[in-house]
Motif scaffolding. Sequence first.
Motif, PDB file in Angstrom:
ATOM      1  N   PRO A 174      -2.631   1.046   1.071  1.00  0.00           N
ATOM      2  CA  PRO A 174      -2.520  -0.487   2.025  1.00  0.00           C
ATOM      3  C   PRO A 174      -2.107  -1.390   1.207  1.00  0.00           C
ATOM      4  O   PRO A 174      -2.161  -1.483  -0.087  1.00  0.00           O
ATOM      5  CB  PRO A 174      -3.775  -0.610   2.595  1.00  0.00           C
ATOM      6  CG  PRO A 174      -5.081  -0.285   1.443  1.00  0.00           C
ATOM      7  CD  PRO A 174      -4.352   1.094   1.164  1.00  0.00           C
ATOM      8  N   LYS A 175      -1.162  -2.141   1.655  1.00  0.00           N
ATOM      9  CA  LYS A 175      -0.695  -3.334   0.893  1.00  0.00           C
ATOM     10  C   LYS A 175      -1.956  -4.611   0.951  1.00  0.00           C
ATOM     11  O   LYS A 175      -2.155  -4.997   2.249  1.00  0.00           O
ATOM     12  CB  LYS A 175       0.470  -4.014   1.667  1.00  0.00           C
ATOM     13  CG  LYS A 175       1.824  -2.950   1.535  1.00  0.00           C
ATOM     14  CD  LYS A 175       3.030  -3.564   1.961  1.00  0.00           C
ATOM     15  CE  LYS A 175       4.049  -2.761   1.936  1.00  0.00           C
ATOM     16  NZ  LYS A 175       5.219  -3.315   1.541  1.00  0.00           N
ATOM     17  N   LEU A 206      -4.679  -9.595   2.659  1.00  0.00           N
ATOM     18  CA  LEU A 206      -5.273 -10.961   2.164  1.00  0.00           C
ATOM     19  C   LEU A 206      -4.694 -12.154   2.973  1.00  0.00           C
ATOM     20  O   LEU A 206      -5.284 -12.876   3.186  1.00  0.00           O
ATOM     21  CB  LEU A 206      -5.020 -10.982   0.752  1.00  0.00           C
ATOM     22  CG  LEU A 206      -5.860 -10.026  -0.232  1.00  0.00           C
ATOM     23  CD1 LEU A 206      -5.439 -10.310  -1.550  1.00  0.00           C
ATOM     24  CD2 LEU A 206      -7.404 -10.423  -0.130  1.00  0.00           C
ATOM     25  N   LEU A 207      -3.415 -12.033   3.402  1.00  0.00           N
ATOM     26  CA  LEU A 207      -2.827 -12.942   4.013  1.00  0.00           C
ATOM     27  C   LEU A 207      -3.415 -12.895   5.382  1.00  0.00           C
ATOM     28  O   LEU A 207      -3.557 -14.168   5.856  1.00  0.00           O
ATOM     29  CB  LEU A 207      -1.320 -12.726   4.057  1.00  0.00           C
ATOM     30  CG  LEU A 207      -0.510 -13.260   2.889  1.00  0.00           C
ATOM     31  CD1 LEU A 207       1.052 -12.647   3.083  1.00  0.00           C
ATOM     32  CD2 LEU A 207      -0.534 -14.970   2.579  1.00  0.00           C
ATOM     33  N   MET A 265     -11.298  -9.304   4.780  1.00  0.00           N
ATOM     34  CA  MET A 265     -10.234  -8.368   4.784  1.00  0.00           C
ATOM     35  C   MET A 265      -9.901  -7.532   3.475  1.00  0.00           C
ATOM     36  O   MET A 265      -9.318  -6.654   3.686  1.00  0.00           O
ATOM     37  CB  MET A 265      -9.057  -9.173   5.293  1.00  0.00           C
ATOM     38  CG  MET A 265      -9.007  -9.686   6.457  1.00  0.00           C
ATOM     39  SD  MET A 265      -9.042  -8.448   7.788  1.00  0.00           S
ATOM     40  CE  MET A 265      -7.395  -7.684   7.914  1.00  0.00           C
ATOM     41  N   GLY A 266     -10.140  -7.951   2.393  1.00  0.00           N
ATOM     42  CA  GLY A 266     -10.024  -7.681   1.228  1.00  0.00           C
ATOM     43  C   GLY A 266     -11.118  -6.143   1.246  1.00  0.00           C
ATOM     44  O   GLY A 266     -10.446  -5.173   0.617  1.00  0.00           O
ATOM     45  N   LEU A 276     -10.186   1.295   3.355  1.00  0.00           N
ATOM     46  CA  LEU A 276      -8.928   2.037   3.702  1.00  0.00           C
ATOM     47  C   LEU A 276      -8.220   2.645   2.478  1.00  0.00           C
ATOM     48  O   LEU A 276      -7.910   3.889   2.679  1.00  0.00           O
ATOM     49  CB  LEU A 276      -7.936   1.147   4.275  1.00  0.00           C
ATOM     50  CG  LEU A 276      -8.436   0.725   5.796  1.00  0.00           C
ATOM     51  CD1 LEU A 276      -7.117  -0.219   6.291  1.00  0.00           C
ATOM     52  CD2 LEU A 276      -8.618   1.849   6.686  1.00  0.00           C
ATOM     53  N   ASP A 277      -8.247   2.042   1.254  1.00  0.00           N
ATOM     54  CA  ASP A 277      -7.682   2.799   0.016  1.00  0.00           C
ATOM     55  C   ASP A 277      -8.580   3.921  -0.410  1.00  0.00           C
ATOM     56  O   ASP A 277      -8.014   4.948  -0.682  1.00  0.00           O
ATOM     57  CB  ASP A 277      -7.725   1.622  -0.917  1.00  0.00           C
ATOM     58  CG  ASP A 277      -6.721   2.146  -2.038  1.00  0.00           C
ATOM     59  OD1 ASP A 277      -5.859   3.084  -1.890  1.00  0.00           O
ATOM     60  OD2 ASP A 277      -6.993   1.540  -3.245  1.00  0.00           O
ATOM     61  N   ARG A 278      -9.816   3.713  -0.266  1.00  0.00           N
ATOM     62  CA  ARG A 278     -10.816   4.783  -0.689  1.00  0.00           C
ATOM     63  C   ARG A 278     -10.405   6.069   0.406  1.00  0.00           C
ATOM     64  O   ARG A 278     -10.809   7.016  -0.224  1.00  0.00           O
ATOM     65  CB  ARG A 278     -12.378   4.127  -0.889  1.00  0.00           C
ATOM     66  CG  ARG A 278     -12.377   3.160  -1.671  1.00  0.00           C
ATOM     67  CD  ARG A 278     -12.286   3.669  -3.007  1.00  0.00           C
ATOM     68  NE  ARG A 278     -12.441   2.596  -3.858  1.00  0.00           N
ATOM     69  CZ  ARG A 278     -12.207   2.604  -5.173  1.00  0.00           C
ATOM     70  NH1 ARG A 278     -12.409   3.619  -5.802  1.00  0.00           N
ATOM     71  NH2 ARG A 278     -12.731   1.705  -5.893  1.00  0.00           N
ATOM     72  N   THR A 279     -10.671   5.593   1.530  1.00  0.00           N
ATOM     73  CA  THR A 279     -10.591   6.891   2.372  1.00  0.00           C
ATOM     74  C   THR A 279      -9.279   7.591   2.548  1.00  0.00           C
ATOM     75  O   THR A 279      -9.092   8.745   2.708  1.00  0.00           O
ATOM     76  CB  THR A 279     -10.905   6.327   4.025  1.00  0.00           C
ATOM     77  OG1 THR A 279     -10.143   5.171   4.228  1.00  0.00           O
ATOM     78  CG2 THR A 279     -12.204   5.766   3.911  1.00  0.00           C
ATOM     79  N   SER A 280      -8.058   6.571   2.338  1.00  0.00           N
ATOM     80  CA  SER A 280      -6.833   7.371   2.199  1.00  0.00           C
ATOM     81  C   SER A 280      -6.562   8.286   1.033  1.00  0.00           C
ATOM     82  O   SER A 280      -5.718   8.989   0.878  1.00  0.00           O
ATOM     83  CB  SER A 280      -5.708   6.484   2.340  1.00  0.00           C
ATOM     84  OG  SER A 280      -5.619   5.507   1.215  1.00  0.00           O
TER      85      SER A 280
END
Length: 114
Positions: free
Chosen positions: A27-28, A33-34, A86-87, A93-97
């Motif tokens: 993810p971006k 964060l925004l 959100m972080g 999401l990064d860990r699962t992807s």
Amino acid sequence: MADEPRRPDLRPPARDELETVTVRRSPKYSAFLLAGAALGILTALILTFGFNGSAQVSENTGLEYSSGQVFGFLLLIFIPVGLAVMGGIALILDRTSGRRTRQVRVDHSLTRED
């Protein structure tokens, strides 16, 4: 004759020059964060102008805060909370992807502009 620079070999690589690399999506973080900061601002805005909390504070303590001051205090609380939430979602999401990686074969190519 002056020494001319050697030109790189631009032939396609041989079959054994192919390399295997791992590709995965992530993810971006900046977008998450925004979104977290925007969510914190929106929450502070709703809590500031949706409820009249300053009237209750002035009755009990004799202090009175303007809506701008209340909004500023709530921003100091909810922007970091939104960033953290959100972080954390982006990290999850990064860990699962990371489990859905795939191997691809790539070759090297050289491009040269004269």
